[in-house]
Design a protein around this motif. Sequence first.
Motif: not given
Length: 674
Positions: A77-100
């Motif tokens: 249902e696309g539900q859940g609490g708000r979270v934060a991602l700490i993304f270490v050593g990756f570039d902007e393009g990596d956020l586009e991969r895998g449905g992230l």
Amino acid sequence: MAHFLGVDTGGTYTDAVIVDEAADLVIGKAKSLTTRVDLALGIGRAVDAALAQSGVAAKDVALVSLSTTLATNALVEGQGGRVALIFVGFDEGDLERGGLIEALKGDPVVKIAGGHSHAGTEVAALDIAALEIQLQKLGPQVMGFAVAARFATRNPAHEIAIRDLIRRVTERPVTCSHELSAQLNGPKRALTAVLNARLIGMIDRLVAACERHLKSIGITAPLMVVRGDGALISAAMVRERPIETILSGPAASIVGARWLTGAKDALVSDIGGTTTDVALLRDGLPEIDPQGARVGGFRTMVEAVAMRTSGLGGDSEVHLITEGLTGGMRLGPRRLIPVSLLASEHGAMVHAALDKALSSDKAGEMDGRFVVPMPGQTGGLSPRELTVLARITAPMPMAQVLTTRLEIAALERLVARGLVMMAGVTPSDASHVLGGLDAWDGVAAAKAVELLGRRRNGSGERFSTDATALAQGIVHQLTTQTVECLLEAAFDEDPGFAGESPEVLARHALTRAALGRHRGVIEFTARLGVPVIGLGASAPYYYGAVGKRLGCEMILPEHAGVANAIGAVVGQVSQRATAIVTSSGVGRFTAHLPDGLQTFNNPEAAMAATEAALTIEAVRRAKHAGAEDLRITAARDLRSASVEGQPMFVEATISVTASGRPRVAHAVPEDATL
């Protein structure tokens, strides 16, 4: 004599069963509505009723095991609490991969330098001081954190350092990607960590609610939870890794189906309030999905049964399609509170709103729709969302909440965050109209279905002038979509259709013609080649028509409505630890062990050391998960290359699995002395 208690908490009902372990018999069972505001209430009512029916005293329960579809439902249902991602050593393009990006849904991302190389050596140092400043701002705005660092499975040092910092600065729950999977593919690991972080609060509330009631009635037995592959883990472990409970309920249903029927080859279809879950039994066992569990459009790195989960259930939202001259209908994927259920608890408010809408000749798009407030964390909401939420002080008609159409998007965001639930017409309401179900308020269901039928199609005509006819259409649509779910699974599992799209095949005109025994210039005949085991409380009502449509045997076992709860207490505990051995040069072999890197001068020594370390780790995890009498198995997957006709070591993946029965409570004889 050992008595086991199984509990399954679903989107609509919580089930409880008492199993006599020695006789392999269900001696007590009960159902209660899942109480979202306080889960302990629904759990308590089901557990107490099952104990009373069985005649088993609370002190004589030796094991409690819990399965749930709450995590699965939340992702569908696309539900859940708000979270934060700490993304270490990756570039902007990596956020586009895998449905992230889709999984984050606008939640904050902190990108910082760091990470390691394929060999496990540090690429860039962490700027801990700068990160600490951002964490101080983010802590009050989110319910948890996910941490993913490049090549963390080769060296987790940066993820561990960030985890410790988050706990010290924010005291919020934190999920590290290397703790959930030993595989490469950083963006996919990050996705899995984000979903895990989003589910922590929900699963913690469920486990705490169950523990609270068990303690109150004097049950001291260990509490286990079903994992997505059907194995059991301790309640303490699932609090850290709630992502492993996605497909928990479906996995338990498969175990329960096998126990109830003894079937070896069959499709198992479990219909709940929110989802329909389909899996194939081969020789009595389900397949494990080699690509990781897929739920709600997300492909995770969680090991789970190969299951097709669709947002289709007895409480699915009914969508009337207004495009085209005659329109159409589709169910799901969102779950609504059925109007008949809401009316059974808030009758005066529901009937007043329905009667007011029926007194007008005009059809409003919010007629028969209601909103219900839910507890949760409100950090990160916009001013408009906070304004709308503040109006929802109790269950009320949707039209009473919204002052402008601009607020519809705000309400949808509140629903996605789990802070509000919506009520409206569902197949459960249609079944009350038709007399197939009578648990709730059938009169309210009939009024709501009549209001829905007043909507206009593309030609300006009402969808239906007869509530009974529209209710039959809704149930017919549920049959159609259930058939599609089963056909997708069948085509996907049939090697004769490898490489073809099961979704396309299930809906192809030739498939529909063949199932309908088409007779014309060309004749087609098709049927499902294996029986279907129908599970779920509503399966006996809905699945007869499904079996006829597919031309197959439909098995509806006696305890089909509580199969998940049964499966929860007849499973095994299993934990696997995995690591790799790599070669960075001649005579140099690196073992990537749980506590760091070690280098050896020959591959056999490196693999032996890795296997020994993993055995210790697997045993530790299995005991932490609640197992005893462990069995240990190890496997090596070697990759080599040919150089001048001689094999050369490239890489090896080592896995060690520790499995056993859950640890159970042992009764103390009444005359025993301390």
